[in-house]
Motif scaffolding. Structure first.
Motif, PDB file in Angstrom:
ATOM      1  N   THR A   1      -2.855  -5.023   2.491  1.00 28.48           N
ATOM      2  CA  THR A   1      -2.314  -3.911   2.287  1.00 28.48           C
ATOM      3  C   THR A   1      -1.774  -4.159   0.241  1.00 28.48           C
ATOM      4  OG1 THR A   1      -0.166  -4.676   2.820  1.00 28.48           O
ATOM      5  CG2 THR A   1      -1.043  -3.353   4.518  1.00 28.48           C
TER       6      THR A   1
ATOM      7  N   ASP B   1       1.261   1.827   8.634  1.00 32.17           N
ATOM      8  CA  ASP B   1       2.017   1.991   7.524  1.00 32.17           C
ATOM      9  C   ASP B   1       3.050   2.154   7.348  1.00 32.17           C
ATOM     10  OD1 ASP B   1       2.029   3.016   4.854  1.00 32.17           O
ATOM     11  OD2 ASP B   1       1.997   4.993   5.162  1.00 32.17           O
TER      12      ASP B   1
ATOM     13  N   ASP C   1       5.834  -6.635  -1.215  1.00 28.01           N
ATOM     14  CA  ASP C   1       7.138  -5.759  -1.373  1.00 28.01           C
ATOM     15  C   ASP C   1       7.653  -4.723   0.184  1.00 28.01           C
ATOM     16  OD1 ASP C   1       5.279  -4.372  -2.412  1.00 28.01           O
ATOM     17  OD2 ASP C   1       7.523  -1.978  -1.963  1.00 28.01           O
ATOM     18  N   ARG C   2       6.999  -4.827   0.886  1.00 27.87           N
ATOM     19  CA  ARG C   2       7.472  -4.237   2.338  1.00 27.87           C
ATOM     20  C   ARG C   2       7.569  -5.343   3.381  1.00 27.87           C
ATOM     21  NH1 ARG C   2       3.080   0.701   3.538  1.00 27.87           N
ATOM     22  NH2 ARG C   2       3.858   1.948   1.607  1.00 27.87           N
TER      23      ARG C   2
ATOM     24  N   ARG D   1       0.430  -4.901  -1.413  1.00 31.34           N
ATOM     25  CA  ARG D   1       1.839  -4.306  -0.637  1.00 31.34           C
ATOM     26  C   ARG D   1       2.640  -5.818  -0.206  1.00 31.34           C
ATOM     27  NH1 ARG D   1       3.447   1.303  -1.100  1.00 31.34           N
ATOM     28  NH2 ARG D   1       5.543  -0.592  -1.763  1.00 31.34           N
TER      29      ARG D   1
END
Length: 106
Positions: free
Chosen positions: A83, A59, A87-88, A85
């Motif tokens: 995930t 993470d 945006d990461r 995600r």
């Protein structure tokens, strides 16, 4: 006034990804960079390798991804699938410095 060393608010990892190897650099608990290499196992699918690499990253707030374009894309798709995600992710495409033609491409 007391001075304290600056701390990183965000957790970042940098990943060099290829089709059969990934090198992950993260900041360790002691503040030093920790380097981990993930090698694709014999008979392991590339998708399974990408998921194992995502698990090895853990993470992190930001993941900087570099490597050959097709390997980066495959890894980024696996990362988002696991995930949820996107945006990461920060995608980095290396280019050759045209002012230094004596250097081989990365």
């Amino acid at each position: 006034m007391t001075k304290r060393p600056a701390t990183r608010a965000a957790h970042e990892a940098a990943v060099w990804i290829e089709h059969d190897r990934a090198v992950i650099v993260e900041q360790g608990p002691d503040g030093e960079d920790a380097v981990e290499q993930v090698d694709r196992l014999p008979m392991e699918s590339e998708a399974a390798f990408d998921v194992r690499t995502v698990d090895a990253i853990g993470d992190q707030d930001t993941i900087i991804v570099s490597g050959p374009a097709d390997a980066r894309t495959d890894f980024e798709r696996a990362y988002v699938a696991v995930t949820h995600r996107p945006d990461r992710l920060v995608d980095v495409e290396l280019t050759v410095d045209s002012a230094r033609p004596d250097r081989p491409p990365c």
